[in-house]
Scaffold this motif. Structure first.
Motif, PDB file in Angstrom:
ATOM      1  N   GLU A 108       0.825  -1.206   0.000  1.00 48.50           N
ATOM      2  CA  GLU A 108       0.000   0.000   0.000  1.00 48.50           C
ATOM      3  C   GLU A 108       0.861   1.258   0.000  1.00 48.50           C
ATOM      4  N   VAL A 109       1.864   1.266   0.853  1.00 47.61           N
ATOM      5  CA  VAL A 109       2.731   2.445   0.957  1.00 47.61           C
ATOM      6  C   VAL A 109       3.537   2.633  -0.327  1.00 47.61           C
ATOM      7  N   GLY A 110       4.109   1.535  -0.840  1.00 49.17           N
ATOM      8  CA  GLY A 110       4.912   1.636  -2.057  1.00 49.17           C
ATOM      9  C   GLY A 110       4.098   2.113  -3.244  1.00 49.17           C
ATOM     10  N   ASP A 111       2.906   1.559  -3.405  1.00 54.98           N
ATOM     11  CA  ASP A 111       2.049   1.966  -4.523  1.00 54.98           C
ATOM     12  C   ASP A 111       1.641   3.431  -4.399  1.00 54.98           C
ATOM     13  N   CYS A 112       1.402   3.868  -3.185  1.00 59.66           N
ATOM     14  CA  CYS A 112       1.016   5.272  -2.965  1.00 59.66           C
ATOM     15  C   CYS A 112       2.146   6.213  -3.373  1.00 59.66           C
ATOM     16  N   THR A 113       3.361   5.863  -2.999  1.00 65.07           N
ATOM     17  CA  THR A 113       4.497   6.737  -3.359  1.00 65.07           C
ATOM     18  C   THR A 113       4.686   6.805  -4.869  1.00 65.07           C
ATOM     19  N   VAL A 114       4.412   5.718  -5.569  1.00 71.10           N
ATOM     20  CA  VAL A 114       4.516   5.713  -7.031  1.00 71.10           C
ATOM     21  C   VAL A 114       3.429   6.589  -7.645  1.00 71.10           C
ATOM     22  N   ARG A 115       2.220   6.487  -7.147  1.00 65.50           N
ATOM     23  CA  ARG A 115       1.101   7.253  -7.702  1.00 65.50           C
ATOM     24  C   ARG A 115       1.189   8.738  -7.404  1.00 65.50           C
ATOM     25  N   HIS A 116       1.800   9.084  -6.270  1.00 71.00           N
ATOM     26  CA  HIS A 116       1.696  10.467  -5.793  1.00 71.00           C
ATOM     27  C   HIS A 116       3.053  11.118  -5.533  1.00 71.00           C
ATOM     28  N   GLY A 117       3.974  10.895  -6.441  1.00 69.04           N
ATOM     29  CA  GLY A 117       5.233  11.633  -6.421  1.00 69.04           C
ATOM     30  C   GLY A 117       6.062  11.433  -5.174  1.00 69.04           C
ATOM     31  N   GLY A 118       6.092  10.206  -4.665  1.00 70.56           N
ATOM     32  CA  GLY A 118       6.935   9.911  -3.510  1.00 70.56           C
ATOM     33  C   GLY A 118       6.274  10.141  -2.174  1.00 70.56           C
ATOM     34  N   LEU A 119       5.006  10.545  -2.171  1.00 67.13           N
ATOM     35  CA  LEU A 119       4.312  10.802  -0.906  1.00 67.13           C
ATOM     36  C   LEU A 119       3.767   9.499  -0.313  1.00 67.13           C
ATOM     37  N   THR A 120       4.001   9.295   0.978  1.00 63.17           N
ATOM     38  CA  THR A 120       3.409   8.157   1.689  1.00 63.17           C
ATOM     39  C   THR A 120       1.931   8.449   1.938  1.00 63.17           C
ATOM     40  N   PRO A 121       1.135   7.447   2.324  1.00 57.72           N
ATOM     41  CA  PRO A 121      -0.288   7.716   2.580  1.00 57.72           C
ATOM     42  C   PRO A 121      -0.535   8.859   3.576  1.00 57.72           C
ATOM     43  N   PRO A 122       0.147   8.923   4.735  1.00 55.87           N
ATOM     44  CA  PRO A 122      -0.100  10.068   5.620  1.00 55.87           C
ATOM     45  C   PRO A 122       0.258  11.404   4.978  1.00 55.87           C
ATOM     46  N   GLN A 123       1.352  11.431   4.217  1.00 57.05           N
ATOM     47  CA  GLN A 123       1.770  12.678   3.573  1.00 57.05           C
ATOM     48  C   GLN A 123       0.785  13.096   2.486  1.00 57.05           C
ATOM     49  N   TYR A 124       0.316  12.136   1.722  1.00 59.94           N
ATOM     50  CA  TYR A 124      -0.650  12.424   0.661  1.00 59.94           C
ATOM     51  C   TYR A 124      -1.968  12.929   1.241  1.00 59.94           C
ATOM     52  N   LEU A 125      -2.479  12.261   2.267  1.00 62.76           N
ATOM     53  CA  LEU A 125      -3.735  12.693   2.888  1.00 62.76           C
ATOM     54  C   LEU A 125      -3.589  14.065   3.544  1.00 62.76           C
ATOM     55  N   HIS A 126      -2.430  14.309   4.127  1.00 67.71           N
ATOM     56  CA  HIS A 126      -2.169  15.625   4.714  1.00 67.71           C
ATOM     57  C   HIS A 126      -2.229  16.708   3.635  1.00 67.71           C
ATOM     58  N   LYS A 127      -1.653  16.410   2.492  1.00 63.66           N
ATOM     59  CA  LYS A 127      -1.667  17.360   1.372  1.00 63.66           C
ATOM     60  C   LYS A 127      -3.090  17.704   0.958  1.00 63.66           C
ATOM     61  N   LEU A 128      -3.990  16.710   1.018  1.00 65.15           N
ATOM     62  CA  LEU A 128      -5.387  16.926   0.631  1.00 65.15           C
ATOM     63  C   LEU A 128      -6.226  17.553   1.734  1.00 65.15           C
TER      64      LEU A 128
END
Length: 429
Positions: free
Chosen positions: A211-231
């Motif tokens: 889950e974490v690896g796929d998220c970083t690939v989809r969202h420019g290196g962002l982990t799930p917490p970092q991506y959700l924080h961005k949103l």
């Protein structure tokens, strides 16, 4: 009802000195602790014969009706478990299935001393009806994803408006299943709604390495917490289930955002998902709570087992037997969950909910009484629970359930419904 439980040892909160005396309740509230009050007229007086009274447990992450799938999706990887078994079975769930499955799980909850639970599943009306039967404290958490056939944000809004004002023993949390099952549009819209109404959010987070690896690939290196924080998903704080693969930067971000990790050790171990970095979370100032996850992946819903794993897995991971004490495990199982979900409970205090359990101290597993806190985590089990009081109502007492439905009917309904769901999905047991 007014209850007086006397001749008891009382653990008011983890780490506090155990006192002798009584606890008095009026309606759903604790009104007295310690010495007797001759002016208090109880409708029932209960001699505890030296047993322990403590807070009921808070199961801060579960999918109650998934007990319908207990034993039919075992020994599989998480992906196979989810996509090959669980999702096909869930396609045919009805509100009645959810009600009876939740009732079966509630019977297990009250037998095990659980008085509060956060349910991330379908048909909130059915879940509420079941929880209301047993007077349990309930946090409803939306767990939908982008494959839903309806407007998820409208569904969240309607249920938030309905349940947020229904009772002080009910909460509704806007949320979604996970980053990997939701579009950015849905995540952003849910985040915007939560910000608008000032609500915390809820989500499965960083449960597996994939889950974490796929998220970083989809969202420019962002982990799930970092991506959700961005949103802006955690703008008002929230709760995040699992958090197995959170590094130090993720943990710092969760702390900064006011997010409570909900640790599900039993489920994560059984699915070989990993071990959450609880010691690092505690060191960073987080106060994790405990969840059992659903009975399709755990398969038990025992907070005693979760406390033991919460503590002992960290001792092994850190190669240090002194880390994550029994008292910290007790806090995670009681007051941390109640507080994270916004309920006045998790400790025996005047004004808190009358959510209590009576522990048999005469049982061999609790003897000798050298340290009751340690015994509760390292040697006690569900069989030690003699009585569960939820919202001031006795819902379990020495083998007898008072949860609005007979155990025989609950078991019969769930057996029939499990068979039907397997047939509809084209699966075998």
């Amino acid at each position: 009802m007014k209850l007086r439980l006397y001749n008891a040892k009382i653990l008011t909160a983890p780490g506090e000195e155990i006192i002798n005396g009584e606890v008095r309740t009026d309606g759903d509230t604790i009104v007295g602790i310690g010495a007797a009050d001759p002016s208090f007229v109880a409708e029932r007086e209960i001699n505890c014969f030296g047993d322990l009274l403590m807070s009921g447990f808070c199961n801060a992450h579960t999918h109650a009706a998934m007990c319908l799938f207990r034993g039919i999706a075992d020994d599989l990887s998480l992906e196979d478990w989810l996509y090959e078994r669980i999702f096909p079975l869930e396609k045919n769930l009805t509100p009645d299935d959810i009600y009876w499955g939740t009732m079966l799980q509630i019977a297990e909850y009250v037998r095990n001393g659980i008085t509060c639970f956060a349910d991330m599943y379908f048909s909130p009306d059915a879940v509420y009806a079941a929880a209301n039967n047993a007077h349990l404290c309930l946090a409803l958490c939306c767990g939908e994803n982008s494959s839903a056939s309806f407007d998820v944000v409208r569904f969240i809004e309607e249920n938030y408006n309905k349940y947020s004002t229904l009772s002080d023993r009910v909460r509704y949390y806007p949320g979604v299943h996970a980053e990997y099952t939701c579009s950015e549009k849905l995540l952003t819209e849910v985040a915007d709604f939560a910000i608008e109404v000032g609500a915390k959010t809820y989500i499965h987070l960083s449960e597996t390495l994939k889950e974490v690896g796929d998220c970083t690939v989809r969202h420019g290196g962002l982990t799930p917490p970092q991506y959700l924080h961005k949103l802006g998903f955690f703008e008002n704080g929230g709760l995040a289930a699992h958090c197995v693969y959170c590094d130090k930067d993720d943990i710092a971000l969760l702390r900064q955002s006011g997010v409570t990790p909900v640790i599900n050790s039993g489920s994560n171990l059984k699915l070989a998902s990993g071990i959450a970095p609880v010691y690092s979370m505690l060191t960073a100032g987080l106060r994790p709570s405990l969840g059992t996850d659903g009975a399709a992946s755990n398969n038990a819903t025992s907070m005693f087992r979760e406390m033991y794993l919460y503590s002992c897995l960290q001792k092994q991971a850190m190669k240090d037997a002194s880390v994550v004490t029994a008292e910290e495990a007790l806090s995670a199982a009681t007051e941390n969950g109640y507080q994270a979900l916004g309920f006045r409970g998790g400790a025996i205090r005047k004004g808190n909910f009358a959510d209590l359990i009576r522990i048999d101290l005469r049982a061999p597993s609790m003897q000798p009484l050298a340290n009751i806190n340690k015994n509760l985590v390292y040697s006690a089990g569900d069989a030690n629970v003699r009585m569960t009081i939820s919202g001031g109502k006795i819902v379990y007492e020495d083998g007898v359930f008072h949860i609005g439905e007979s155990i025989e009917k609950i078991v019969s309904e769930c057996k029939r419904r499990q068979g039907h769901l397997l047939s509809e999905a084209g699966l075998s047991g």
